[in-house]
Motif scaffolding. Structure first.
Motif, PDB file in Angstrom:
ATOM      1  N   ALA A  23       1.008  -1.004   0.187  1.00  0.00           N
ATOM      2  CA  ALA A  23       0.520   0.118   0.026  1.00  0.00           C
ATOM      3  C   ALA A  23       0.922   1.149  -0.166  1.00  0.00           C
ATOM      4  O   ALA A  23       0.413   2.272  -1.159  1.00  0.00           O
ATOM      5  N   PHE A  24       1.618   1.440   1.281  1.00  0.00           N
ATOM      6  CA  PHE A  24       3.271   2.194   1.073  1.00  0.00           C
ATOM      7  C   PHE A  24       3.537   2.142  -0.401  1.00  0.00           C
ATOM      8  O   PHE A  24       4.027   3.326  -1.085  1.00  0.00           O
ATOM      9  N   LYS A  25       3.796   1.237  -1.001  1.00  0.00           N
ATOM     10  CA  LYS A  25       4.564   1.658  -2.040  1.00  0.00           C
ATOM     11  C   LYS A  25       3.815   2.315  -3.736  1.00  0.00           C
ATOM     12  O   LYS A  25       3.863   2.725  -4.272  1.00  0.00           O
ATOM     13  N   ASN A  26       2.541   1.632  -3.411  1.00  0.00           N
ATOM     14  CA  ASN A  26       1.272   2.046  -4.433  1.00  0.00           C
ATOM     15  C   ASN A  26       1.004   3.545  -4.463  1.00  0.00           C
ATOM     16  O   ASN A  26       0.583   3.932  -5.446  1.00  0.00           O
ATOM     17  N   THR A  27       1.472   3.264  -3.358  1.00  0.00           N
ATOM     18  CA  THR A  27       1.209   5.428  -2.976  1.00  0.00           C
ATOM     19  C   THR A  27       1.803   6.579  -3.448  1.00  0.00           C
ATOM     20  O   THR A  27       1.382   7.440  -2.886  1.00  0.00           O
ATOM     21  N   GLY A  28       3.000   5.597  -3.137  1.00  0.00           N
ATOM     22  CA  GLY A  28       4.028   6.930  -2.990  1.00  0.00           C
ATOM     23  C   GLY A  28       3.662   7.688  -1.672  1.00  0.00           C
ATOM     24  O   GLY A  28       4.519   8.211  -1.296  1.00  0.00           O
ATOM     25  N   GLY A  39      -2.905  11.764   3.686  1.00  0.00           N
ATOM     26  CA  GLY A  39      -3.460  11.180   2.982  1.00  0.00           C
ATOM     27  C   GLY A  39      -3.179  11.319   1.214  1.00  0.00           C
ATOM     28  O   GLY A  39      -2.878  10.763   0.226  1.00  0.00           O
ATOM     29  N   ARG A  40      -2.494  12.542   1.422  1.00  0.00           N
ATOM     30  CA  ARG A  40      -1.641  12.755   0.075  1.00  0.00           C
ATOM     31  C   ARG A  40       0.103  12.826  -0.266  1.00  0.00           C
ATOM     32  O   ARG A  40       0.819  12.468  -0.948  1.00  0.00           O
ATOM     33  N   THR A  41       0.648  13.200   1.549  1.00  0.00           N
ATOM     34  CA  THR A  41       1.763  13.168   1.177  1.00  0.00           C
ATOM     35  C   THR A  41       2.296  12.120   2.002  1.00  0.00           C
ATOM     36  O   THR A  41       3.399  11.143   2.114  1.00  0.00           O
ATOM     37  N   CYS A  42       1.657  11.528   2.835  1.00  0.00           N
ATOM     38  CA  CYS A  42       1.800  10.722   4.065  1.00  0.00           C
ATOM     39  C   CYS A  42       0.679  10.369   4.295  1.00  0.00           C
ATOM     40  O   CYS A  42       0.160  10.591   4.528  1.00  0.00           O
ATOM     41  N   GLY A  43       1.502   9.595   5.772  1.00  0.00           N
ATOM     42  CA  GLY A  43      -0.238   8.666   6.377  1.00  0.00           C
ATOM     43  C   GLY A  43       0.738   6.908   6.820  1.00  0.00           C
ATOM     44  O   GLY A  43       1.474   6.899   6.998  1.00  0.00           O
ATOM     45  N   SER A  53      -6.701   1.620  -1.686  1.00  0.00           N
ATOM     46  CA  SER A  53      -8.110   0.757  -2.194  1.00  0.00           C
ATOM     47  C   SER A  53      -9.498   2.155  -3.017  1.00  0.00           C
ATOM     48  O   SER A  53      -9.419   1.287  -4.110  1.00  0.00           O
ATOM     49  N   LYS A  54      -9.096   3.388  -2.617  1.00  0.00           N
ATOM     50  CA  LYS A  54      -9.839   4.685  -2.889  1.00  0.00           C
ATOM     51  C   LYS A  54      -9.194   5.702  -3.124  1.00  0.00           C
ATOM     52  O   LYS A  54      -9.311   6.486  -2.075  1.00  0.00           O
ATOM     53  N   PRO A  55      -8.425   5.567  -4.314  1.00  0.00           N
ATOM     54  CA  PRO A  55      -7.777   7.026  -4.895  1.00  0.00           C
ATOM     55  C   PRO A  55      -8.107   8.129  -4.441  1.00  0.00           C
ATOM     56  O   PRO A  55      -9.270   8.325  -5.292  1.00  0.00           O
ATOM     57  N   GLY A  56      -7.980   9.618  -3.615  1.00  0.00           N
ATOM     58  CA  GLY A  56      -8.444  10.527  -3.453  1.00  0.00           C
ATOM     59  C   GLY A  56      -9.009  10.696  -2.371  1.00  0.00           C
ATOM     60  O   GLY A  56      -9.497  11.874  -2.217  1.00  0.00           O
ATOM     61  N   CYS A  57      -9.144   9.299  -0.807  1.00  0.00           N
ATOM     62  CA  CYS A  57      -9.919   9.264  -0.768  1.00  0.00           C
ATOM     63  C   CYS A  57      -8.459   9.796   0.782  1.00  0.00           C
ATOM     64  O   CYS A  57      -7.880   9.545   0.898  1.00  0.00           O
ATOM     65  N   HIS A  58      -9.537  11.018   1.268  1.00  0.00           N
ATOM     66  CA  HIS A  58      -8.470  11.988   2.125  1.00  0.00           C
ATOM     67  C   HIS A  58      -9.167  12.403   3.123  1.00  0.00           C
ATOM     68  O   HIS A  58      -8.444  13.260   4.517  1.00  0.00           O
ATOM     69  N   ARG A  59      -9.466  11.196   4.294  1.00  0.00           N
ATOM     70  CA  ARG A  59     -10.449  12.167   5.018  1.00  0.00           C
ATOM     71  C   ARG A  59     -11.222  10.571   5.461  1.00  0.00           C
ATOM     72  O   ARG A  59     -11.917   9.420   4.602  1.00  0.00           O
ATOM     73  N   ASN A  60     -11.259  10.542   6.647  1.00  0.00           N
ATOM     74  CA  ASN A  60     -12.296   9.133   7.579  1.00  0.00           C
ATOM     75  C   ASN A  60     -11.556   8.105   7.529  1.00  0.00           C
ATOM     76  O   ASN A  60     -12.244   6.988   6.590  1.00  0.00           O
ATOM     77  N   PHE A  61     -10.577   8.168   6.877  1.00  0.00           N
ATOM     78  CA  PHE A  61      -9.510   6.864   6.502  1.00  0.00           C
ATOM     79  C   PHE A  61     -10.273   5.092   7.440  1.00  0.00           C
ATOM     80  O   PHE A  61     -10.184   4.347   7.078  1.00  0.00           O
ATOM     81  N   TYR A  62      -9.847   5.618   8.612  1.00  0.00           N
ATOM     82  CA  TYR A  62     -10.709   4.659   9.651  1.00  0.00           C
ATOM     83  C   TYR A  62     -11.791   4.109   9.260  1.00  0.00           C
ATOM     84  O   TYR A  62     -11.946   2.832   9.420  1.00  0.00           O
ATOM     85  N   ASP A  63     -12.924   4.848   9.280  1.00  0.00           N
ATOM     86  CA  ASP A  63     -13.893   4.809   8.739  1.00  0.00           C
ATOM     87  C   ASP A  63     -14.284   3.545   7.456  1.00  0.00           C
ATOM     88  O   ASP A  63     -14.862   2.528   7.314  1.00  0.00           O
ATOM     89  N   MET A  68     -14.083  -1.566   4.710  1.00  0.00           N
ATOM     90  CA  MET A  68     -13.822  -2.985   3.167  1.00  0.00           C
ATOM     91  C   MET A  68     -14.225  -3.932   3.976  1.00  0.00           C
ATOM     92  O   MET A  68     -13.554  -5.164   3.510  1.00  0.00           O
ATOM     93  N   GLY A  69     -14.348  -4.478   5.747  1.00  0.00           N
ATOM     94  CA  GLY A  69     -14.457  -5.324   6.129  1.00  0.00           C
ATOM     95  C   GLY A  69     -13.484  -6.138   7.520  1.00  0.00           C
ATOM     96  O   GLY A  69     -13.794  -6.748   7.715  1.00  0.00           O
ATOM     97  N   TYR A  70     -12.695  -5.410   7.448  1.00  0.00           N
ATOM     98  CA  TYR A  70     -11.955  -4.961   9.223  1.00  0.00           C
ATOM     99  C   TYR A  70     -12.693  -4.956  10.189  1.00  0.00           C
ATOM    100  O   TYR A  70     -13.625  -3.515  10.461  1.00  0.00           O
ATOM    101  N   ASP A  71     -12.521  -5.635  11.482  1.00  0.00           N
ATOM    102  CA  ASP A  71     -13.049  -5.184  12.646  1.00  0.00           C
ATOM    103  C   ASP A  71     -12.454  -4.184  13.117  1.00  0.00           C
ATOM    104  O   ASP A  71     -11.598  -3.668  12.868  1.00  0.00           O
ATOM    105  N   GLY A  72     -13.493  -3.113  13.552  1.00  0.00           N
ATOM    106  CA  GLY A  72     -13.298  -1.704  14.332  1.00  0.00           C
ATOM    107  C   GLY A  72     -12.194  -2.058  15.869  1.00  0.00           C
ATOM    108  O   GLY A  72     -11.280  -1.188  15.958  1.00  0.00           O
TER     109      GLY A  72
END
Length: 117
Positions: A23-28, A39-43, A53-63, A68-72
């Motif tokens: 994920a880090f490799k693919n997003t840079g 979510g644009r330069t770091c995370g 998973s959703k390019p352009g997703c820049h907020r509410n990363f946890y939600d 995506m099916g991961y338990d909270g």
């Protein structure tokens, strides 16, 4: 014996260190601890997975990752493990917490100690 998903009575989706590295490799994104980042330069690991998973997703990363099916509960302790927080009373935690923490810890070791190759 290491805890694995098969040892848990409660089945849940897990995040692997390799998945985080990709994920880090693919997003840079530059890997960061103790913050979700922008979510644009770091995370953090969760941010990288969300943005991959959703390019352009820049907020509410946890939600988003939870959707995506991961338990909270698993995600919460995965984040703690990735951040390297060590003030957690493991004696009072359920197995899902322990697995989440250990998975996050493994991802942190791969990304920060072995390098983000």
């Amino acid at each position: 014996m290491a805890l694995t998903q098969e040892h848990s009575a409660r089945k849940f989706k897990r995040i692997t260190p390799e998945q985080v590295r990709e994920a880090f490799k693919n997003t840079g994104l530059v890997p960061k601890k103790h913050t979700f980042g922008d979510g644009r330069t770091c995370g953090c690991a969760i941010t990288a997975i969300a943005v991959e998973s959703k390019p352009g997703c820049h907020r509410n990363f946890y939600d988003f990752v939870e959707s995506m099916g991961y338990d909270g509960e698993y995600l919460y302790y995965f984040i703690n493990g990735f951040d390297g927080k060590n003030n957690i009373n493991f004696l009072k935690l359920s197995e899902i917490y322990l697995i989440g923490y250990r998975d996050g810890e493994a991802a942190r070791r791969l990304i920060f100690m072995e390098g983000n190759k």
